[in-house]
Design a protein around this motif. Structure first.
Motif, PDB file in Angstrom:
ATOM      1  N   SER A  66      14.727  11.200   0.058  1.00  0.00           N
ATOM      2  CA  SER A  66      14.395  11.265   1.476  1.00  0.00           C
ATOM      3  C   SER A  66      15.026  12.469   2.159  1.00  0.00           C
ATOM      4  N   SER A  67      14.418  12.835   3.292  1.00  0.00           N
ATOM      5  CA  SER A  67      14.970  13.900   4.122  1.00  0.00           C
ATOM      6  C   SER A  67      14.547  13.635   5.559  1.00  0.00           C
ATOM      7  N   THR A  68      15.477  13.734   6.489  1.00  0.00           N
ATOM      8  CA  THR A  68      15.157  13.507   7.898  1.00  0.00           C
ATOM      9  C   THR A  68      14.019  14.427   8.330  1.00  0.00           C
ATOM     10  N   LEU A  69      13.075  13.889   9.088  1.00  0.00           N
ATOM     11  CA  LEU A  69      11.899  14.651   9.479  1.00  0.00           C
ATOM     12  C   LEU A  69      12.186  15.484  10.728  1.00  0.00           C
ATOM     13  N   ILE A  70      12.916  16.569  10.498  1.00  0.00           N
ATOM     14  CA  ILE A  70      13.178  17.559  11.542  1.00  0.00           C
ATOM     15  C   ILE A  70      12.369  18.797  11.182  1.00  0.00           C
ATOM     16  N   TYR A  96      12.353   9.553  12.189  1.00  0.00           N
ATOM     17  CA  TYR A  96      11.479   9.534  11.021  1.00  0.00           C
ATOM     18  C   TYR A  96      12.082  10.315   9.865  1.00  0.00           C
ATOM     19  N   ALA A  97      11.655   9.940   8.663  1.00  0.00           N
ATOM     20  CA  ALA A  97      12.079  10.643   7.453  1.00  0.00           C
ATOM     21  C   ALA A  97      10.874  10.834   6.546  1.00  0.00           C
ATOM     22  N   LEU A  98      10.977  11.800   5.648  1.00  0.00           N
ATOM     23  CA  LEU A  98      10.004  11.998   4.583  1.00  0.00           C
ATOM     24  C   LEU A  98      10.552  11.338   3.332  1.00  0.00           C
ATOM     25  N   GLY A  99       9.694  10.636   2.584  1.00  0.00           N
ATOM     26  CA  GLY A  99      10.174   9.902   1.419  1.00  0.00           C
ATOM     27  C   GLY A  99       9.245  10.015   0.224  1.00  0.00           C
ATOM     28  N   ALA A 100       9.833   9.982  -0.969  1.00  0.00           N
ATOM     29  CA  ALA A 100       9.083  10.045  -2.224  1.00  0.00           C
ATOM     30  C   ALA A 100       9.921   9.418  -3.322  1.00  0.00           C
ATOM     31  N   LEU A 101       9.329   9.222  -4.483  1.00  0.00           N
ATOM     32  CA  LEU A 101      10.089   8.730  -5.622  1.00  0.00           C
ATOM     33  C   LEU A 101      11.139   9.754  -6.040  1.00  0.00           C
ATOM     34  N   GLN A 117       0.829  -1.210   0.000  1.00  0.00           N
ATOM     35  CA  GLN A 117       0.000   0.000   0.000  1.00  0.00           C
ATOM     36  C   GLN A 117       0.861   1.257   0.000  1.00  0.00           C
ATOM     37  N   THR A 118       1.946   1.211   0.760  1.00  0.00           N
ATOM     38  CA  THR A 118       2.850   2.368   0.818  1.00  0.00           C
ATOM     39  C   THR A 118       3.533   2.600  -0.523  1.00  0.00           C
ATOM     40  N   VAL A 119       4.009   1.525  -1.136  1.00  0.00           N
ATOM     41  CA  VAL A 119       4.669   1.647  -2.441  1.00  0.00           C
ATOM     42  C   VAL A 119       3.683   2.139  -3.499  1.00  0.00           C
ATOM     43  N   ALA A 120       2.442   1.673  -3.428  1.00  0.00           N
ATOM     44  CA  ALA A 120       1.418   2.146  -4.366  1.00  0.00           C
ATOM     45  C   ALA A 120       1.205   3.649  -4.214  1.00  0.00           C
ATOM     46  N   ALA A 121       1.203   4.126  -2.974  1.00  0.00           N
ATOM     47  CA  ALA A 121       1.056   5.561  -2.729  1.00  0.00           C
ATOM     48  C   ALA A 121       2.247   6.338  -3.291  1.00  0.00           C
ATOM     49  N   LEU A 122       3.439   5.789  -3.129  1.00  0.00           N
ATOM     50  CA  LEU A 122       4.636   6.433  -3.684  1.00  0.00           C
ATOM     51  C   LEU A 122       4.546   6.510  -5.207  1.00  0.00           C
ATOM     52  N   ARG A 123       4.158   5.412  -5.833  1.00  0.00           N
ATOM     53  CA  ARG A 123       4.067   5.380  -7.300  1.00  0.00           C
ATOM     54  C   ARG A 123       2.965   6.299  -7.817  1.00  0.00           C
ATOM     55  N   ASP A 124       2.012   6.612  -6.949  1.00  0.00           N
ATOM     56  CA  ASP A 124       0.922   7.508  -7.317  1.00  0.00           C
ATOM     57  C   ASP A 124       1.266   8.969  -7.043  1.00  0.00           C
ATOM     58  N   GLY A 125       2.541   9.209  -6.727  1.00  0.00           N
ATOM     59  CA  GLY A 125       3.000  10.581  -6.500  1.00  0.00           C
ATOM     60  C   GLY A 125       2.957  11.023  -5.059  1.00  0.00           C
ATOM     61  N   GLY A 126       2.765  10.082  -4.132  1.00  0.00           N
ATOM     62  CA  GLY A 126       2.592  10.430  -2.733  1.00  0.00           C
ATOM     63  C   GLY A 126       3.887  10.737  -1.996  1.00  0.00           C
ATOM     64  N   LEU A 127       3.705  11.365  -0.831  1.00  0.00           N
ATOM     65  CA  LEU A 127       4.792  11.658   0.093  1.00  0.00           C
ATOM     66  C   LEU A 127       4.518  10.890   1.378  1.00  0.00           C
ATOM     67  N   ILE A 128       5.505  10.134   1.851  1.00  0.00           N
ATOM     68  CA  ILE A 128       5.306   9.311   3.042  1.00  0.00           C
ATOM     69  C   ILE A 128       6.208   9.777   4.180  1.00  0.00           C
ATOM     70  N   ALA A 129       5.768   9.492   5.408  1.00  0.00           N
ATOM     71  CA  ALA A 129       6.607   9.643   6.596  1.00  0.00           C
ATOM     72  C   ALA A 129       6.863   8.241   7.123  1.00  0.00           C
ATOM     73  N   TYR A 130       8.136   7.870   7.255  1.00  0.00           N
ATOM     74  CA  TYR A 130       8.455   6.489   7.606  1.00  0.00           C
ATOM     75  C   TYR A 130       9.595   6.434   8.628  1.00  0.00           C
ATOM     76  N   PRO A 131       9.610   5.382   9.459  1.00  0.00           N
ATOM     77  CA  PRO A 131      10.628   5.268  10.501  1.00  0.00           C
ATOM     78  C   PRO A 131      11.928   4.697   9.949  1.00  0.00           C
ATOM     79  N   THR A 132      13.044   5.178  10.488  1.00  0.00           N
ATOM     80  CA  THR A 132      14.350   4.624  10.132  1.00  0.00           C
ATOM     81  C   THR A 132      15.139   4.379  11.422  1.00  0.00           C
ATOM     82  N   ASP A 133      16.374   3.935  11.252  1.00  0.00           N
ATOM     83  CA  ASP A 133      17.254   3.764  12.412  1.00  0.00           C
ATOM     84  C   ASP A 133      17.740   5.109  12.949  1.00  0.00           C
ATOM     85  N   SER A 134      17.333   6.204  12.314  1.00  0.00           N
ATOM     86  CA  SER A 134      17.733   7.551  12.750  1.00  0.00           C
ATOM     87  C   SER A 134      16.523   8.490  12.779  1.00  0.00           C
TER      88      SER A 134
END
Length: 206
Positions: free
Chosen positions: A142-146, A38-43, A19-36
C-alpha cells in the motif's frame, strides 16, 4: 475504467469485498479508504502494480512502501521487533501510524529500502480495510494516495474515481474517511524517529 463500489462504512457488504479481493488476485490495483485518507493497494508480490503506484505518485527509489496488516501476528511475520518496539507498536495499533522496521525474509527484496533493508508496516483502524484483509488472508502492499504536487491524501471516493479512472482497477467508496496521512515513526535504529507528523499523536514517540 475503474469499477466503482459503494461499500457500507461499518458493515461492508461481503459481495463487494469479495469482488475487490478477486480484482487484487487478478493483478489489479485498488484505491481504498482508510482511517488516514485513501490509499493505493495491491498484492505484496505484484511488481506491475508496484510500478503503477510509483508512476501515479511519481515516487523515487527511496520511497518506503507500506505493508498493511490485519493484526499484530501478521505484522510480526514481516518485520523484526524487539521487546521495547513490540510494546510501543502494540500500544499504538490499530491506528493512524506507519512504522518503519527491519524486514524479515518474508518481504520481497524489491519492497525494501535499498540501503536500510527496512519496510513500513501498519494496522489501520477501519472496518472496510479489516474486511478486505480478512478476506485476502495476506498483507496488502500500500501507499497513501497523495498525488504529485499535493500534500494531503484524497478523501472522497467519487473524486478518486474521476481522477484515477484509467489508472486503477477498483475504487471503494465508503463515505467519509480520515483526512490526514499516517504519522510515520522510524523504529529501525533502536530509538523512535518521527519522520512525518500526521493523524496519529506523535507525542508518545517523542
Amino acid at each position: 475504467m475503474a469499477r466503482y463500489l459503494d461499500v457500507h462504512p461499518v458493515d461492508p457488504q461481503p459481495r463487494a469485498i469479495a469482488q475487490t479481493v478477486a480484482a487484487l488476485r487478478d493483478g489489479g490495483l485498488i484505491a481504498y479508504p482508510t482511517d488516514s485518507g485513501y490509499a493505493l493497494g495491491a498484492l505484496m508480490g505484484n511488481q506491475e502494480a508496484k510500478d503503477r503506484i510509483r508512476d501515479i505518485r511519481r515516487l523515487d527509489d527511496k520511497h518506503h512502501y507500506t505493508l498493511v496488516c490485519r493484526d499484530f501476528a501478521q505484522l510480526g511475520q514481516l518485520v523484526h521487533v524487539d521487546n521495547a518496539v513490540f510494546r510501543a507498536v502494540k500500544a499504538a495499533t490499530p491506528g493512524s501510524y506507519t512504522f518503519i522496521l527491519p524486514a524479515t525474509h518474508e518481504v520481497p527484496r524489491r519492497l525494501l529500502h535499498p540501503k536500510k533493508r527496512t519496510v513500513g508496516v501498519r494496522i489501520p483502524d477501519h472496518p472496510v480495510v479489516r474486511a478486505l484483509l480478512a478476506e485476502l488472508g495476506e498483507p496488502l502492499l500500500s501507499s497513501t494516495l497523495i498525488l504529485p504536487g499535493e500534500s494531503e491524501p484524497l478523501t472522497d471516493g467519487w473524486d478518486v474515481k474521476e481522477r484515477l479512472d484509467h489508472v486503477v482497477d477498483v475504487v471503494i467508496d465508503s463515505g467519509e474517511c480520515g483526512t490526514e496521512p499516517t504519522t510515520v515513526v522510524d523504529l529501525s535504529g533502536g530509538e523512535a524517529d518521527v519522520v512525518r507528523v500526521g493523524a496519529g499523536d506523535p507525542s508518545r514517540f517523542e
